[in-house]
Design a protein around this motif. Structure first.
Motif, mmCIF file in Angstrom:
data_model
loop_
_atom_site.group_PDB
_atom_site.id
_atom_site.type_symbol
_atom_site.label_atom_id
_atom_site.label_comp_id
_atom_site.label_asym_id
_atom_site.label_seq_id
_atom_site.Cartn_x
_atom_site.Cartn_y
_atom_site.Cartn_z
ATOM 1 N N GLU A 6 -87.903 93.946 -10.439
ATOM 2 C CA GLU A 6 -88.053 95.407 -10.347
ATOM 3 C C GLU A 6 -89.479 95.852 -10.671
ATOM 4 N N LYS A 7 -90.168 95.041 -11.444
ATOM 5 C CA LYS A 7 -91.571 95.366 -11.752
ATOM 6 C C LYS A 7 -92.526 94.750 -10.726
ATOM 7 N N GLY A 8 -91.973 94.165 -9.654
ATOM 8 C CA GLY A 8 -92.811 93.701 -8.552
ATOM 9 C C GLY A 8 -93.191 92.226 -8.607
ATOM 10 N N LEU A 9 -92.640 91.488 -9.562
ATOM 11 C CA LEU A 9 -92.969 90.060 -9.633
ATOM 12 C C LEU A 9 -92.164 89.266 -8.601
ATOM 13 N N LYS A 10 -92.719 88.180 -8.158
ATOM 14 C CA LYS A 10 -91.986 87.214 -7.325
ATOM 15 C C LYS A 10 -91.267 86.287 -8.293
ATOM 16 N N VAL A 11 -89.941 86.303 -8.238
ATOM 17 C CA VAL A 11 -89.143 85.660 -9.294
ATOM 18 C C VAL A 11 -88.194 84.604 -8.733
ATOM 19 N N ALA A 12 -88.063 83.488 -9.477
ATOM 20 C CA ALA A 12 -86.984 82.527 -9.215
ATOM 21 C C ALA A 12 -86.114 82.424 -10.457
ATOM 22 N N LEU A 13 -84.803 82.286 -10.242
ATOM 23 C CA LEU A 13 -83.848 82.143 -11.336
ATOM 24 C C LEU A 13 -83.159 80.800 -11.178
ATOM 25 N N VAL A 14 -83.223 79.986 -12.229
ATOM 26 C CA VAL A 14 -82.646 78.637 -12.178
ATOM 27 C C VAL A 14 -81.342 78.631 -12.974
ATOM 28 N N GLU A 15 -80.258 78.168 -12.353
ATOM 29 C CA GLU A 15 -78.980 78.127 -13.080
ATOM 30 C C GLU A 15 -78.258 76.835 -12.731
ATOM 31 N N LYS A 16 -77.806 76.135 -13.767
ATOM 32 C CA LYS A 16 -77.166 74.844 -13.490
ATOM 33 C C LYS A 16 -75.681 74.974 -13.202
ATOM 34 N N LYS A 17 -75.087 76.092 -13.649
ATOM 35 C CA LYS A 17 -73.638 76.222 -13.427
ATOM 36 C C LYS A 17 -73.289 77.523 -12.708
ATOM 37 N N LEU A 18 -73.027 78.589 -13.494
ATOM 38 C CA LEU A 18 -72.538 79.826 -12.886
ATOM 39 C C LEU A 18 -73.381 81.019 -13.319
ATOM 40 N N LEU A 19 -73.616 81.920 -12.399
ATOM 41 C CA LEU A 19 -74.248 83.188 -12.745
ATOM 42 C C LEU A 19 -73.430 83.872 -13.852
ATOM 43 N N GLY A 20 -74.140 84.436 -14.827
ATOM 44 C CA GLY A 20 -73.435 85.135 -15.917
ATOM 45 C C GLY A 20 -73.353 84.309 -17.194
ATOM 46 N N GLY A 21 -73.533 82.985 -17.043
ATOM 47 C CA GLY A 21 -73.593 82.131 -18.219
ATOM 48 C C GLY A 21 -72.320 82.175 -19.060
ATOM 49 N N THR A 22 -72.474 81.868 -20.342
ATOM 50 C CA THR A 22 -71.330 81.797 -21.248
ATOM 51 C C THR A 22 -70.643 83.144 -21.371
ATOM 52 N N CYS A 23 -71.408 84.214 -21.551
ATOM 53 C CA CYS A 23 -70.834 85.526 -21.818
ATOM 54 C C CYS A 23 -69.825 85.895 -20.748
ATOM 55 N N LEU A 24 -70.239 85.773 -19.485
ATOM 56 C CA LEU A 24 -69.328 86.161 -18.410
ATOM 57 C C LEU A 24 -68.226 85.138 -18.201
ATOM 58 N N ASN A 25 -68.589 83.863 -18.194
ATOM 59 C CA ASN A 25 -67.643 82.869 -17.697
ATOM 60 C C ASN A 25 -66.777 82.204 -18.753
ATOM 61 N N TRP A 26 -67.311 82.065 -19.972
ATOM 62 C CA TRP A 26 -66.558 81.351 -20.998
ATOM 63 C C TRP A 26 -66.647 82.042 -22.353
ATOM 64 N N GLY A 27 -66.877 83.355 -22.343
ATOM 65 C CA GLY A 27 -67.085 83.995 -23.642
ATOM 66 C C GLY A 27 -66.550 85.408 -23.694
ATOM 67 N N CYS A 28 -67.486 86.343 -23.907
ATOM 68 C CA CYS A 28 -67.118 87.739 -24.166
ATOM 69 C C CYS A 28 -66.146 88.296 -23.141
ATOM 70 N N ILE A 29 -66.437 88.091 -21.869
ATOM 71 C CA ILE A 29 -65.693 88.837 -20.844
ATOM 72 C C ILE A 29 -64.251 88.349 -20.686
ATOM 73 N N PRO A 30 -64.035 87.045 -20.499
ATOM 74 C CA PRO A 30 -62.621 86.637 -20.382
ATOM 75 C C PRO A 30 -61.807 86.985 -21.638
ATOM 76 N N THR A 31 -62.423 86.876 -22.817
ATOM 77 C CA THR A 31 -61.690 87.232 -24.040
ATOM 78 C C THR A 31 -61.281 88.692 -24.014
ATOM 79 N N LYS A 32 -62.173 89.569 -23.556
ATOM 80 C CA LYS A 32 -61.849 90.997 -23.515
ATOM 81 C C LYS A 32 -60.745 91.278 -22.510
ATOM 82 N N LEU A 33 -60.752 90.537 -21.406
ATOM 83 C CA LEU A 33 -59.676 90.720 -20.422
ATOM 84 C C LEU A 33 -58.342 90.284 -21.033
ATOM 85 N N TRP A 34 -58.357 89.214 -21.795
ATOM 86 C CA TRP A 34 -57.139 88.789 -22.504
ATOM 87 C C TRP A 34 -56.690 89.854 -23.511
ATOM 88 N N LEU A 35 -57.640 90.353 -24.264
ATOM 89 C CA LEU A 35 -57.288 91.357 -25.281
ATOM 90 C C LEU A 35 -56.783 92.641 -24.622
#
Lengths: 454, 454
Positions: free
Chosen positions: B23-52
């Motif tokens: 958004e600030k105009g940089l040419k950017v690459a994002l490296v991810e070995k597994k899933l977008l969203g990392g632990t928080c989305l995939n194995w942490g905060c978010i699934p727990t909240k959906l369970w709760l």
């Protein structure tokens, strides 16, 4: 008896005024004709919240069941709920009474009548008491209003006070008046299985809110299969053969087990001989100046002065007046932003200006920015993703925030602070919001692209 | 390929850094070995909240049933819930992927390895890619940690990632580690009927919180008939004959359908050849300076730098580093108060200093003021009145706020602003809180009589 301060009315405004006065060292009497806590505690905010709280499981189950994630049934033991409500209210009144006693505040139970300068009489059950004051605060609140033909009969036609006392929930309910009171009560009936008809003369529900909020509420009510009748004039309501019968001005009739009339509330100013002490009324409201003063040494706070009908506003005015009469301030009254909340599911919150109000005061610089709850993981978790948060900007500054949807009341205090502190774009990144939280939808709305109001 | 900015790790820190950079105009690459969203989305905060969220009705019904106001039954279709969670996560990842595409950010899927100055290689499924950067942000997050003997086996011994993937809830569960992760997951199992045993080597649950908060949680868990075993050392856990068997260091054994090991999380820093680029580690964390810089043109944000393990902190650090590398700031990193939340019922929130921390930094002026939730009508409405709000003062200024009980997460943003703005007594009356609201318990706590910490 002689007092520094006499307060008439023991609702949120009057009670807080009495307590604040005594805490500042004044000799205080509090006059109440019915029950400590007034409408808010006994026939308003609190019993409704206990009803909504008790039926939350039904709403949460319903949402998850629609997702096929949960199934089951929740039934409410309504007589037990009503008993619990009464027990809670009595307990709260008892605690309030104890606080008065502890602070040395005299509770005078009866209707207060103003006399000549500096004196009131109170008709108590043990006879008439006369008392003098240095300062008087009138905090007699409001009561349900009715257009002719819409008066409750206590049978099938009820006002909000009566509705809170029903022994069983009706299986069908007509609510006349689509304001917050009617909507909250209708929601409880709906959760308990009632078929709801909501009827209003205006062209949208919750007409004081942003039109987009009304639209969101209407779409929810439609999903719930409510009959929402807008722009309809009611000619009258009657109990006929144990049913509530509503007649529209075109003579169409609608029938239900009960009809709740919630078309508005008006100040309680009768029977107090206000004019004796020079207190003037306009459209039944007590007229006050910028210091909330109605006559020399006489102030009016809360619903009775017609400024705004909200418990927390009354309480805030109470603290101001006590500061004033104890010489702590001589500035005119300034409330700052006063938040309002519709509870239930969906909820509505609003603080500061609506888009329309902002536009009317400065049409050139009004903008809005918005976030949909559907993008929020907490709304997703509760399978309640309808709704949005909307920020109103004027001249690059936040002047209002409103939201509709699951649990949006939780945005209210932060939103009030943001409006009060007149945030600009540079303030948004200062505060870390917890993740995940519904509150992040407020942050998203603050950050979202702004659209000029046209 | 040549980039202005390469980010390794697509969790909340890394993803936000990539987006902010683009958004600030940089040419950017994002490296991810597994899933977008990392632990928080995939194995942490978010699934727990959906369970709760999906099981909230059970908790609400339980509370009202205890008051004899409601009865019924709610059952969870757990496979449907798990499918809904996966659908939600996939949808979120898809939206994230679309955002990357829209912003022209290249997603490089694979493990990134640092080379000499200004270069990384990524082992993708289509072979090795080499890319150069002007600036590199390492945001590789954290993963579950295990003491020897406590490693998960994927059968009956699970870490939090594995537990979130179970096909059915166990009817008995042992949770090793009484931190937030273990408590949230155990609550969901409890709501679905599991017999819970919670075990920790410390002398209280949630040991990072105020001791009174731990005590309140423990008393709730006791009412729920959990076995809470404190100051117990676990020698090992094993799957034996389809059961999880835990052996204490005194050789006592406890058995359950599943054992969840949630004793902590540690930075992910292996296999990246960090030393090649001069990035140093201490106890496996990437060492950063006051600018979150780990080496020339290399920054580390989020869990991997060991400052604090919270998604919103990582995201805040991301925005700082992008501001820094785009020349918008040259100030050292300042987070301001970072709130933390335990979700469920009860909830816990904390921001700023605990009483103990404040006392250690200034023992002469530390005070606390407190309000009990029992006095709050919203807590009463949900029949969940245990808990309190506690304000920590230092030198007459609010330096910390913590709360435990029903829905207290809703106090979090306002509390964060209050701590950040260093409120004193005179600020308390500025803001009108809505009535009734659970938020008023925060106001009550701010106003309550202060007690000096001794």
């Amino acid at each position: 008896m002689t007092y520094d301060l006499i307060v008439i009315g023991a609702g949120p405004g009057g009670f807080d005024a009495a307590v604040a006065g005594a805490e500042k060292g004044l000799k205080v009497a509090l006059v109440e004709k019915k029950l400590l806590g007034g409408t808010c505690l006994n026939w308003g905010c609190i019993p409704t919240k206990l009803w909504l709280g008790a039926t939350t499981a039904i709403d949460e189950l319903h949402n998850q069941a629609k997702m096929k994630v949960a199934s089951g049934e929740v039934s409410i033991a309504f007589p037990a709920l009503q008993a619990r409500v009464q027990k809670h209210l009595a307990g709260t009144r008892k605690a309030m009474g104890a606080q008065l006693k502890k602070l040395g505040i005299d509770l005078l139970e009866g209707i207060g009548t103003l006399k000549g300068t500096g004196e009131i009489s109170v008709a108590t059950k043990d006879g008439k008491i006369t008392a003098t004051y240095k300062d008087l605060i009138i905090a007699t609140g409001s009561q349900p209003l009715f257009f002719p033909g819409l008066e409750p009969d206590g049978e099938c036609i009820l006002d909000s006070n009566m509705f809170l006392g029903v022994e069983e929930m009706p299986s069908s309910l007509i609510v006349v008046g689509a304001g917050f009171i009617g909507i909250e009560m209708a929601q409880v009936a709906h959760r308990m299985g009632a078929k709801v008809t909501l009827i209003d003369a205006m062209d949208r529900v919750a007409p004081l809110e942003d039109p987009e909020v009304s639209k969101a509420l209407q779409s929810t009510f439609k999903r719930w299969k409510w009959d929402v009748l807008l722009e309809k004039r009611v000619a009258g309501v009657q109990t006929i053969d144990g049913k509530g019968v509503l007649t529209l001005d075109n003579r169409d009739k609608i029938e239900a087990d009960l009809i709740l009339v919630a078309v508005g509330r008006g100040p309680v100013t009768g029977g107090m001989a206000l004019a004796e002490a020079g207190v003037e009324r306009q459209f039944n409201k007590i007229e006050v100046d910028e210091n909330l003063q109605a006559a020399p040494n006489i102030y009016a706070i809360g619903d009775v002065n017609g400024i705004i009908q909200l418990a927390h506003a009354a309480s805030h005015q109470a603290h101001y007046v006590v500061s004033r009469i104890t010489g702590k301030t001589d500035l005119p009254y300034e409330s700052g932003p006063v938040p309002s909340v519709l509870y239930g599911a969906p909820e509505v919150m609003r603080v500061g200006l609506t888009e329309n109000e902002a536009f009317l005061s400065d049409y050139e610089t009004t903008e809005t920015s918005k976030a949909q709850l559907a993008a929020n993981p907490m709304a997703q978790a509760h399978a309640a993703t309808q709704g949005f948060v909307k920020v109103v900007w004027s001249n690059g500054t936040v002047v209002g925030i409103t939201a509709v949807g699951h649990d949006v009341s939780r945005l209210c205090v932060a939103a009030t602070m943001i409006v009060q502190q007149a945030w600009t774009a540079k303030d948004i990144h200062k505060t870390i919001f917890p993740h995940p939280s519904l509150d992040e939808s407020l942050l998203m709305a603050l950050k979202a692209e702004r659209k000029k109001t046209a």
